[in-house]
Design a protein around this motif. Sequence first.
Motif, PDB file in Angstrom:
ATOM      1  N   GLY A  15      -8.454  -1.227   4.849  1.00 30.06           N
ATOM      2  CA  GLY A  15      -7.480  -1.007   5.920  1.00 30.06           C
ATOM      3  C   GLY A  15      -7.107  -2.264   6.667  1.00 30.06           C
ATOM      4  N   ASP A  22      -1.740  -3.950   7.513  1.00 31.39           N
ATOM      5  CA  ASP A  22      -1.394  -2.716   6.787  1.00 31.39           C
ATOM      6  C   ASP A  22      -0.657  -3.005   5.481  1.00 31.39           C
ATOM      7  N   ARG A  26       2.401  -1.107   3.250  1.00 30.52           N
ATOM      8  CA  ARG A  26       3.722  -1.602   3.651  1.00 30.52           C
ATOM      9  C   ARG A  26       4.772  -1.086   2.671  1.00 30.52           C
ATOM     10  N   SER A  56      -9.881   3.467   5.091  1.00 28.66           N
ATOM     11  CA  SER A  56      -8.812   3.923   5.978  1.00 28.66           C
ATOM     12  C   SER A  56      -8.346   5.347   5.638  1.00 28.66           C
ATOM     13  N   ARG A  58      -5.755   6.722   6.685  1.00 22.98           N
ATOM     14  CA  ARG A  58      -4.308   6.646   6.489  1.00 22.98           C
ATOM     15  C   ARG A  58      -3.972   6.230   5.054  1.00 22.98           C
ATOM     16  N   ILE A  59      -4.671   5.203   4.557  1.00 24.73           N
ATOM     17  CA  ILE A  59      -4.460   4.773   3.172  1.00 24.73           C
ATOM     18  C   ILE A  59      -4.886   5.867   2.207  1.00 24.73           C
TER      19      ILE A  59
END
Length: 236
Positions: A15, A22, A26, A56, A58-59
Amino acid sequence: MSSSTGCLAIIPARGGSKGLPDKNIRLLNHKPLIQYSIEAALKSTCITEVIVTTDSPRIAEVARDAGATVPFLRPEELSTDEAKSIDVLEHAVDFCEQQLKQYYPYIMLLQPTSPLRQVQDIEQAFATFLQYEADSLQSVTLSSSHPYLLRELQDEQLVPYLKHQDSHLRRQDLQDVYALNGAIYIMKRDLLCIDHSLVGARNYGYIMPEERSIDIDTDFDLKLAQFMLTTNDRSN
């Protein structure tokens, strides 16, 4: 533990990134950066399973949406700037074997920062790996900077980087040299997990063209990859 004759593709995507925050998610040509590697791996007939190792959430969500398996969140000690790729890979393989009961004799590392790598690169690299019964293989590209032409500054004086070299060679007389481009690493499972190495005694290379060897580390790299993708779209 169920046995497999296949290849496990591991995509590491931490992350944190100081150079380009990020960067693994991207947007590049309207698509998260990591998605390019996931899609290429999923389309490759030589790969049995594609997993993303990340710290992460999010990832992890982006990776799952793209079709990859994210069986765990990477522990904190493997998510620092000092964490080594080999330790990250060993952790992922160990999780697959101990928790998922899946064994793969071949491991492929696909960096998410190589979005221009194509399915044909993955499949041809793996075919080369098998053909030569290699212990390991790395993708490379022809280097634009030959070591013979490199110089360093010593007390403000310019001196050859290579010592005791012939100073009268012509550029056309120089032998080709290749640089690792970071796109593809293949190794036997035992080389990684028993010998704790990414490079074995029988080590081979797979040559990729410069236009598919961009490694995203800066905003300039991202813009260059965007240009290449846009140019390719226009020519198709």
